[in-house]
Design a protein around this motif. Structure first.
Motif, PDB file in Angstrom:
ATOM      1  N   UNK A 188       1.097  -1.453  -0.373  1.00 21.58           N
ATOM      2  CA  UNK A 188      -0.039  -0.419  -0.227  1.00 21.58           C
ATOM      3  C   UNK A 188       0.799   1.334   0.281  1.00 21.58           C
ATOM      4  N   UNK A 189       1.990   1.177   0.494  1.00 19.14           N
ATOM      5  CA  UNK A 189       2.941   2.630   0.180  1.00 19.14           C
ATOM      6  C   UNK A 189       3.478   2.764  -0.433  1.00 19.14           C
ATOM      7  N   UNK A 190       4.124   1.284  -1.973  1.00 23.62           N
ATOM      8  CA  UNK A 190       4.169   1.953  -2.853  1.00 23.62           C
ATOM      9  C   UNK A 190       2.743   2.957  -3.492  1.00 23.62           C
ATOM     10  N   UNK A 191       1.718   2.015  -3.249  1.00 24.82           N
ATOM     11  CA  UNK A 191       1.002   2.098  -3.917  1.00 24.82           C
ATOM     12  C   UNK A 191       0.258   3.928  -3.869  1.00 24.82           C
ATOM     13  N   UNK A 192       0.584   4.106  -2.912  1.00 28.86           N
ATOM     14  CA  UNK A 192       0.688   5.597  -2.008  1.00 28.86           C
ATOM     15  C   UNK A 192       1.968   6.612  -2.771  1.00 28.86           C
ATOM     16  N   UNK A 193       2.934   6.602  -2.812  1.00 33.78           N
ATOM     17  CA  UNK A 193       3.743   6.733  -3.775  1.00 33.78           C
ATOM     18  C   UNK A 193       3.844   7.234  -4.782  1.00 33.78           C
ATOM     19  N   UNK A 194       3.535   6.580  -5.538  1.00 30.80           N
ATOM     20  CA  UNK A 194       2.183   6.101  -7.496  1.00 30.80           C
ATOM     21  C   UNK A 194       2.564   7.667  -6.918  1.00 30.80           C
ATOM     22  N   UNK A 195       0.906   7.763  -6.597  1.00 28.59           N
ATOM     23  CA  UNK A 195       0.228   8.980  -6.713  1.00 28.59           C
ATOM     24  C   UNK A 195       0.368  10.020  -6.231  1.00 28.59           C
ATOM     25  N   UNK A 196       1.148  10.058  -5.339  1.00 27.16           N
ATOM     26  CA  UNK A 196       1.476  11.594  -4.126  1.00 27.16           C
ATOM     27  C   UNK A 196       2.593  12.056  -4.945  1.00 27.16           C
ATOM     28  N   UNK A 197       3.606  10.891  -5.759  1.00 27.23           N
ATOM     29  CA  UNK A 197       5.022  11.644  -6.652  1.00 27.23           C
ATOM     30  C   UNK A 197       3.986  11.685  -8.275  1.00 27.23           C
ATOM     31  N   UNK A 198       3.155  11.511  -8.544  1.00 27.33           N
ATOM     32  CA  UNK A 198       2.610  11.352  -9.833  1.00 27.33           C
ATOM     33  C   UNK A 198       3.801  10.627 -10.687  1.00 27.33           C
ATOM     34  N   UNK A 199       3.968   9.184 -10.007  1.00 34.51           N
ATOM     35  CA  UNK A 199       4.849   7.877 -10.689  1.00 34.51           C
ATOM     36  C   UNK A 199       4.902   7.929 -12.689  1.00 34.51           C
ATOM     37  N   UNK A 214      -8.303  -9.084   2.208  1.00 31.48           N
ATOM     38  CA  UNK A 214      -7.534  -7.360   1.627  1.00 31.48           C
ATOM     39  C   UNK A 214      -9.355  -6.463   1.803  1.00 31.48           C
ATOM     40  N   UNK A 215      -8.698  -5.160   2.659  1.00 35.15           N
ATOM     41  CA  UNK A 215      -9.565  -4.420   2.754  1.00 35.15           C
ATOM     42  C   UNK A 215      -8.987  -3.120   2.408  1.00 35.15           C
ATOM     43  N   UNK A 216     -10.118  -2.315   1.243  1.00 33.67           N
ATOM     44  CA  UNK A 216      -9.260  -1.085   1.586  1.00 33.67           C
ATOM     45  C   UNK A 216     -10.379  -0.018   0.391  1.00 33.67           C
ATOM     46  N   UNK A 217      -9.628   1.581  -0.110  1.00 31.72           N
ATOM     47  CA  UNK A 217     -10.577   1.796  -0.333  1.00 31.72           C
ATOM     48  C   UNK A 217      -9.664   2.854  -1.024  1.00 31.72           C
ATOM     49  N   UNK A 218     -11.063   3.715  -2.242  1.00 34.75           N
ATOM     50  CA  UNK A 218     -10.311   5.447  -3.258  1.00 34.75           C
ATOM     51  C   UNK A 218      -8.923   5.977  -1.812  1.00 34.75           C
ATOM     52  N   UNK A 219      -8.640   5.545  -1.542  1.00 34.39           N
ATOM     53  CA  UNK A 219      -7.249   6.840  -1.069  1.00 34.39           C
ATOM     54  C   UNK A 219      -5.717   6.013  -1.701  1.00 34.39           C
ATOM     55  N   UNK A 220      -5.923   4.836  -2.102  1.00 34.29           N
ATOM     56  CA  UNK A 220      -4.716   4.185  -2.919  1.00 34.29           C
ATOM     57  C   UNK A 220      -5.347   3.459  -4.136  1.00 34.29           C
ATOM     58  N   UNK A 221      -4.539   2.340  -4.406  1.00 35.04           N
ATOM     59  CA  UNK A 221      -4.787   1.824  -5.180  1.00 35.04           C
ATOM     60  C   UNK A 221      -5.429   0.414  -5.549  1.00 35.04           C
ATOM     61  N   UNK A 222      -4.507  -0.261  -3.928  1.00 33.86           N
ATOM     62  CA  UNK A 222      -4.139  -1.374  -3.253  1.00 33.86           C
ATOM     63  C   UNK A 222      -5.062  -1.827  -2.468  1.00 33.86           C
ATOM     64  N   UNK A 223      -4.404  -3.068  -1.420  1.00 33.03           N
ATOM     65  CA  UNK A 223      -5.733  -3.289  -0.382  1.00 33.03           C
ATOM     66  C   UNK A 223      -4.552  -2.970   0.340  1.00 33.03           C
ATOM     67  N   UNK A 224      -4.842  -3.131   1.354  1.00 34.91           N
ATOM     68  CA  UNK A 224      -4.269  -2.039   2.796  1.00 34.91           C
ATOM     69  C   UNK A 224      -4.726  -2.274   4.432  1.00 34.91           C
ATOM     70  N   UNK A 225      -3.821  -3.762   3.971  1.00 34.92           N
ATOM     71  CA  UNK A 225      -3.685  -3.906   6.037  1.00 34.92           C
ATOM     72  C   UNK A 225      -4.185  -3.004   6.816  1.00 34.92           C
ATOM     73  N   UNK A 226      -2.700  -1.891   7.064  1.00 38.29           N
ATOM     74  CA  UNK A 226      -3.137  -1.144   8.181  1.00 38.29           C
ATOM     75  C   UNK A 226      -4.575   0.169   8.518  1.00 38.29           C
TER      76      UNK A 226
END
Ligand code: VG1
Ligand code: CO
Length: 541
Positions: free
Chosen positions: A91-102, A365-377
């Motif tokens: 989930x951190x990778x997914x968040x960083x891709x979005x944050x840095x427009x990678x 696995x559960x998550x939301x639209x805050x990223x594009x992966x499932x997110x354990x924490x």
């Protein structure tokens, strides 16, 4: 830059989640390189772009990262962002891709599979939306890996991954960042940390098991440093390259210590665990394990209690084998709900199109639209936020939920490491009999519908066929059978059992007793125990 001749290996057979093989296979000359070069050849935007790289810390993580850095530089990537010590959760990778427009990310993990020199390794490419690459891209990468004849790399010293800071490899910038801070900051924007902190201070106890995998440092920062949880409540938080010899798979078998803790007289109020790469979660209360399907339903019903979701949710999606508990919540709320094939990539279009806010899978696995992966924490924090708002314990929340919506009893039976041909034959055999099944009666249950699940994406109309067999009963119960796409030894046959009891029906405390009649029908129809020569599943979750 140097160009090295290579002969193609069997590349990425598009599995449920990237390329996943034994470490020994990844150590074959050119194996990893062929796959990575195939990605660069297919995803042209990476040239001149930014790439996020990190993994779950398993054996071969460091070696793979050094290879990827050299090849990224040789293939013209402008900037690579790496986690300190090579660590990033999925989930951190997914968040960083979005944050840095990678332009993408490489996640080095075989998720819940065991690690170490005799264990498994894996690599997954995530696209610029932060999610697992769609099938069209993974198919193209696979095709390329079958014809590749050379790859580009450089000669260079290994980079010290333990030092935060900036450096260069030829023209390419490399930034090593703390693996945790950005992710923890994102969580603070979604959940009411003050309220959770107050609950922890007043009358709360918990146990979080990081299974010696990647969430250890994240759990320490979020739960201990930011929320004030006692450090003793966090177990196995030091990442180990072989996960301490266990499978970092949070289920009753591999997270035995946590289950024992939560079912003891002295159990804390709340228990949770995450998997190897931090994208899965399990939730427990004192004396209760919340099935991941139920967790998805509870989160759907209560997400509005967390600040990040206070305006309500747009819709919900679940993977096909996940129980239909969340559908009932969505129906009552009047929001859209979807059933997608197994694997997170199928949620991507619905999330990008703003059709859904919450999504989940029965596999924890559960998550939301805050990223594009499932997110354990994320899921653990969502539960803590709900507990802090409702002031009920986990058992009370579940009982209230079932009395409002009815209960979808649920279990997954895994037959692991079985003969591949036999497992495939069981599925094909039932598939050929599908047209004859509707109307057949077994005791109290009559089959209403049977099919091989086929999905048409409502956003881009792409079609995924044969995603598992569904056998549904008039009572609202059903079973599903499919072959795993993530195993590396033989085959894993998964049997998913679901029994629905409406609000009015008698609730049974023993899940497995409640499901026994459905299991018996599934076994009778497939004869799988005899055909596999297994009297019981290897794992029940
Ligand atoms: C399993 C799960 C699936 C999940 C996938 C990847 O796949 O059932 O729900 O998306 O693992 O999860 P399969 O094909 O083995 O059933 V992870 O934590 O490995 O990214
Ligand atoms: Co995982």
């Amino acid at each position: 830059m140097i160009t090295i001749k290579t002969t193609p290996f069997e590349g990425q057979k598009p599995g449920t989640s990237g390329l996943r093989k034994s470490v020994k296979t990844f150590q074959e000359t050119g194996y990893l390189e062929n796959f990575v070069q195939s990605i660069f050849d297919v995803v042209k935007t990476l040239r001149g772009g930014t790439l996020i790289v990190g993994g779950d810390g398993r054996y071969y993580n460091d070696t793979a990262i050094q290879t990827i850095l050299r090849m990224s530089s040789a293939n013209g990537v402008a900037h690579v962002i790496v986690g300190k010590d090579g660590l990033f959760s999925t989930p951190a990778v997914s968040a960083l891709i979005r944050q840095h427009s990678a332009q993408g990310g490489l996640v080095l993990s075989a998720s819940h599979n065991p690690g170490g020199p005799d264990g498994d390794f894996g690599i997954k490419f995530n696209s610029d939306n932060g999610g697992p690459a769609p099938v069209s891209v993974t198919d193209a990468i696979f095709a390329r890996s079958l014809e590749i004849s050379e790859y580009q790399t450089r000669q260079s010293e290994d980079l010290d991954l333990s030092q935060i800071g900036k450096s260069n490899l030829a023209d390419m910038k490399i930034t090593i960042i703390d693996s945790v801070t950005d992710y923890a900051d994102l969580m603070e924007t979604l959940f009411d940390f003050d309220k959770i902190r107050a609950m922890i201070k007043s009358d709360f106890s918990m146990c979080f098991d990081a299974m010696h995998a990647v969430t250890g440092p994240y759990a320490r920062e979020i739960f201990h440093n930011r929320l004030g949880v006692n450090i003793d409540a966090l177990i196995n938080i030091i990442p180990l390259s072989d996960f301490g010899g266990g499978h970092p798979d949070p289920n009753p078998v591999y997270a035995r210590t946590l289950f024992d803790t939560m079912f003891a007289d002295s159990a804390p109020k709340f228990g949770a665990a995450s998997d190897g790469d931090g994208d899965r979660n399990i939730i427990l209360g004192k004396g209760i394990f919340v099935s991941p399907s139920d967790s998805l339903a509870v989160i759907t019903a209560n997400a509005h209690l967390a600040p990040g979701y206070k305006t309500g949710i747009k819709g919900v999606s679940r993977s096909m084998p996940t129980s239909r508990a969340a559908d009932r919540v969505a129906q009552k709320m009047g929001v859209e709900y979807f059933e997608t094939p197994t694997g997170w990539k199928y949620f991507g279009n619905l999330l990008d199109a703003g059709r859904i806010t919450i999504c989940g899978e029965e596999s924890a696995g559960t998550s939301s639209d805050h990223i594009r992966e499932k997110d354990g924490l994320w899921a653990v924090l969502m539960w803590m936020n709900i507990l802090a708002e409702k002031r009920l314990n986990v058992m009370e929340i579940m009982r209230a939920h079932w009395s409002e919506y009815g209960r979808n009893y649920y279990a997954r039976h895994d037959y692991e490491g079985v003969d591949k041909d036999k497992a495939e034959a069981i599925v094909t055999d039932l598939m050929t009999r599908i047209p004859t099944l509707a109307g057949q009666t077994f005791g109290a249950e009559t089959i209403s519908k049977a099919d091989s699940f086929s999905y048409t994406d409502p956003v881009d109309n792409s079609v995924a066929n044969d995603q598992g067999l569904r056998v549904e009963f008039e009572s609202g119960s059903r079973f599903v059978i499919r072959l795993s796409g993530t195993g590396t030894v033989g085959a894993t046959l998964r049997l998913y059992l679901e029994k629905y009891v409406p609000q009015s029906g008698p609730l049974e405390d023993d899940v497995h007793k409640a499901l026994a009649p459905i299991e018996a029908i599934a076994i009778e129809l497939t004869d799988l125990k005899n055909k596999l020569d297994r009297q019981k599943p290897s794992v029940i979750s």
